[in-house]
Design an enzyme around this catalytic site. Structure first.
Site, PDB file in Angstrom:
ATOM      1  N   TYR A   1       0.824  -1.206   0.000  1.00 21.14           N
ATOM      2  CA  TYR A   1       0.000   0.000   0.000  1.00 21.14           C
ATOM      3  C   TYR A   1       0.855   1.251   0.000  1.00 21.14           C
ATOM      4  O   TYR A   1       2.076   1.195   0.173  1.00 21.14           O
ATOM      5  CB  TYR A   1      -0.963  -0.006   1.197  1.00 21.14           C
ATOM      6  CG  TYR A   1      -0.321   0.328   2.537  1.00 21.14           C
ATOM      7  CD1 TYR A   1       0.515  -0.571   3.181  1.00 21.14           C
ATOM      8  CD2 TYR A   1      -0.562   1.552   3.166  1.00 21.14           C
ATOM      9  CE1 TYR A   1       1.093  -0.265   4.423  1.00 21.14           C
ATOM     10  CE2 TYR A   1       0.002   1.867   4.400  1.00 21.14           C
ATOM     11  CZ  TYR A   1       0.829   0.952   5.021  1.00 21.14           C
ATOM     12  OH  TYR A   1       1.399   1.255   6.227  1.00 21.14           O
TER      13      TYR A   1
ATOM     14  N   LYS B   1       6.439  -1.822   1.902  1.00 20.59           N
ATOM     15  CA  LYS B   1       5.251  -1.230   2.539  1.00 20.59           C
ATOM     16  C   LYS B   1       4.085  -2.210   2.402  1.00 20.59           C
ATOM     17  O   LYS B   1       3.180  -2.049   1.581  1.00 20.59           O
ATOM     18  CB  LYS B   1       4.934   0.145   1.921  1.00 20.59           C
ATOM     19  CG  LYS B   1       4.070   1.001   2.846  1.00 20.59           C
ATOM     20  CD  LYS B   1       4.131   2.462   2.482  1.00 20.59           C
ATOM     21  CE  LYS B   1       3.135   3.325   3.234  1.00 20.59           C
ATOM     22  NZ  LYS B   1       3.238   3.316   4.688  1.00 20.59           N
TER      23      LYS B   1
ATOM     24  N   GLU C   1      12.090   2.217  14.065  1.00 19.65           N
ATOM     25  CA  GLU C   1      11.221   3.337  13.673  1.00 19.65           C
ATOM     26  C   GLU C   1      10.003   3.346  14.570  1.00 19.65           C
ATOM     27  O   GLU C   1       9.967   2.657  15.588  1.00 19.65           O
ATOM     28  CB  GLU C   1      10.848   3.225  12.189  1.00 19.65           C
ATOM     29  CG  GLU C   1      10.181   1.922  11.815  1.00 19.65           C
ATOM     30  CD  GLU C   1       9.931   1.783  10.317  1.00 19.65           C
ATOM     31  OE1 GLU C   1       9.896   2.774   9.596  1.00 19.65           O
ATOM     32  OE2 GLU C   1       9.732   0.624   9.885  1.00 19.65           O
TER      33      GLU C   1
ATOM     34  N   LEU D   1      11.095   1.322   6.959  1.00 25.10           N
ATOM     35  CA  LEU D   1      10.499   1.758   5.703  1.00 25.10           C
ATOM     36  C   LEU D   1      11.266   2.986   5.198  1.00 25.10           C
ATOM     37  O   LEU D   1      11.568   3.873   6.005  1.00 25.10           O
ATOM     38  CB  LEU D   1       9.030   2.141   5.953  1.00 25.10           C
ATOM     39  CG  LEU D   1       8.240   2.491   4.706  1.00 25.10           C
ATOM     40  CD1 LEU D   1       7.839   1.217   3.967  1.00 25.10           C
ATOM     41  CD2 LEU D   1       6.993   3.296   5.054  1.00 25.10           C
TER      42      LEU D   1
HETATM   43  N1  PDD Z   1       2.803   5.051   7.415  1.00 24.96           N
HETATM   44  N2  PDD Z   1       7.445   3.711   8.929  1.00 24.96           N
HETATM   45  C1  PDD Z   1       6.278   3.038   8.938  1.00 24.96           C
HETATM   46  C2  PDD Z   1       6.238   1.673   9.534  1.00 24.96           C
HETATM   47  C3  PDD Z   1       5.133   3.628   8.382  1.00 24.96           C
HETATM   48  O1  PDD Z   1       3.984   2.943   8.363  1.00 24.96           O
HETATM   49  C4  PDD Z   1       5.200   4.940   7.845  1.00 24.96           C
HETATM   50  C5  PDD Z   1       4.031   5.635   7.246  1.00 24.96           C
HETATM   51  C6  PDD Z   1       6.445   5.603   7.878  1.00 24.96           C
HETATM   52  C7  PDD Z   1       6.626   6.981   7.299  1.00 24.96           C
HETATM   53  O2  PDD Z   1       6.656   6.933   5.899  1.00 24.96           O
HETATM   54  P1  PDD Z   1       6.146   8.168   5.018  1.00 24.96           P
HETATM   55  O3  PDD Z   1       6.913   9.341   5.456  1.00 24.96           O
HETATM   56  O4  PDD Z   1       6.443   7.743   3.645  1.00 24.96           O
HETATM   57  O5  PDD Z   1       4.659   8.333   5.299  1.00 24.96           O
HETATM   58  C8  PDD Z   1       7.550   4.952   8.415  1.00 24.96           C
HETATM   59  C9  PDD Z   1       1.597   5.539   6.793  1.00 24.96           C
HETATM   60  C10 PDD Z   1       1.376   7.003   6.916  1.00 24.96           C
HETATM   61  C11 PDD Z   1       0.430   4.695   7.259  1.00 24.96           C
HETATM   62  O6  PDD Z   1       0.625   3.494   7.390  1.00 24.96           O
HETATM   63  O7  PDD Z   1      -0.671   5.219   7.452  1.00 24.96           O
END
Ligand code: PDD
Length: 287
Positions: A34, A147, A179, A203
């Site tokens: 996703y 992801k 993270e 990620l």
């Molecule tokens: N999640 N690490 C994880 C495990 C995440 O699920 C996310 C973002 C990030 C940050 O990535 P980015 O800056 O590309 O949003 C890091 C999204 C927002 C979610 O699952 O809703």
């Protein structure tokens, strides 16, 4: 905010009329990937980066989709309907529906779902107050760079935080920071800005990438490195970053103040740069 319209496998439907098979591998195995893409003033933020990460996730799980990037972009734009509100796009692609068997089916027809959702990004008050977080063991698999929609360990971590009135769970694996449950983390320790290095443990956050770009451009050095649990516990500043939370300071960890217990000078510097970038983006000056 309620989702009204969705894109599902080539059709635009009212959300209430959209359904997928009970045999969908996203449902039975969490076999899918996703993306979450921020939308500011009706414009898709950092879209090429999100599409590139989507292609990476798809390739790593060996799933091919016939839609190209232009076609995906058109779907997102149609879902946004030319509106100028802030929103976010959710896109999910699974390995489709097939009789339950762990190995890939012979014929695969991926399930592609996307929708736009209204969102209120964190306001100035939240940014100034900062948020609380709790430490939690990283119990996820060893390919967190993908992801994937298999998010059970992330769900349990975030719920643990929620039950302790915290916004995020800060994850540690073998004594080192990885993270957040759904965010990237940044640490200021001994006057140095640090973030965990890319690899299979985290990620590759799109917001992380922008923070690094902005920091580099404005002479704020950020080291990508291993960060021990002890360094996090002694941090002067701790921030989280994600597409939906942008950049937020963590001012309390496990009930203890982080640094002085309020957003620090590095945070103020980076959030100013981030807001300037966002404002230029809203006015079409950067893409
Ligand atoms: N999640 N690490 C994880 C495990 C995440 O699920 C996310 C973002 C990030 C940050 O990535 P980015 O800056 O590309 O949003 C890091 C999204 C927002 C979610 O699952 O809703």
């Amino acid at each position: 905010m309620a989702v009204e319209k969705v894109y599902l496998n080539g059709k635009y439907l009212p959300a209430a009329e959209a359904s997928v098979s009970i045999f969908d591998r996203g449902f039975t195995f969490g076999d899918g990937v996703y993306e979450v893409i921020p939308v500011y003033g009706g414009r898709l933020f950092r879209l090429p980066h999100h599409l590139a990460r989507l292609r990476y996730s798809l390739a790593e799980i060996r799933l091919s989709v016939s839609l190209n990037d232009d076609e995906m972009t058109l779907i997102f734009k149609r879902l946004l309907g030319g509106g100028t509100d802030d929103a976010s796009i959710y896109l999910q692609i699974t390995r489709g529906s097939a009789p339950r068997n762990h190995a890939f089916p012979d014929t695969i027809s991926p399930t592609v779902l996307a929708y736009a959702q209204g969102i209120v990004y964190p306001n100035q008050r939240t940014r100034e107050a900062g948020v609380a977080a709790v430490s939690y063991p990283d119990q996820r698999w060893h390919r967190c760079d993908i992801k994937s929609v298999s998010l059970l360990a992330n769900v349990l971590a975030r719920q643990y935080a929620h039950e302790r009135d915290a916004t995020e769970a800060v994850l540690f694996r073998e004594g080192f920071l990885t993270e957040g449950a759904a965010s990237t983390l940044f640490v200021v320790h001994n006057g140095q800005l640090l973030t965990p290095s890319l690899g299979h443990s985290i990620l590759p956050g799109i917001t992380r990438k922008l923070v690094l770009e902005l920091a580099l451009k404005h002479g704020l050095q950020c080291q990508q490195t291993d960060i021990s649990e002890q360094q996090v516990k002694q941090a002067d500043e701790l921030w989280l970053s994600s597409s939906t939370k942008e950049i937020l300071p963590i001012v309390k960890l496990d009930g203890n103040p982080v640094g002085e217990g309020k957003p620090g000078p590095y945070y103020h510097q980076i959030i100013k740069l981030y807001d300037e970038f966002k404002s230029r983006f809203r006015h079409g000056k950067v893409s």
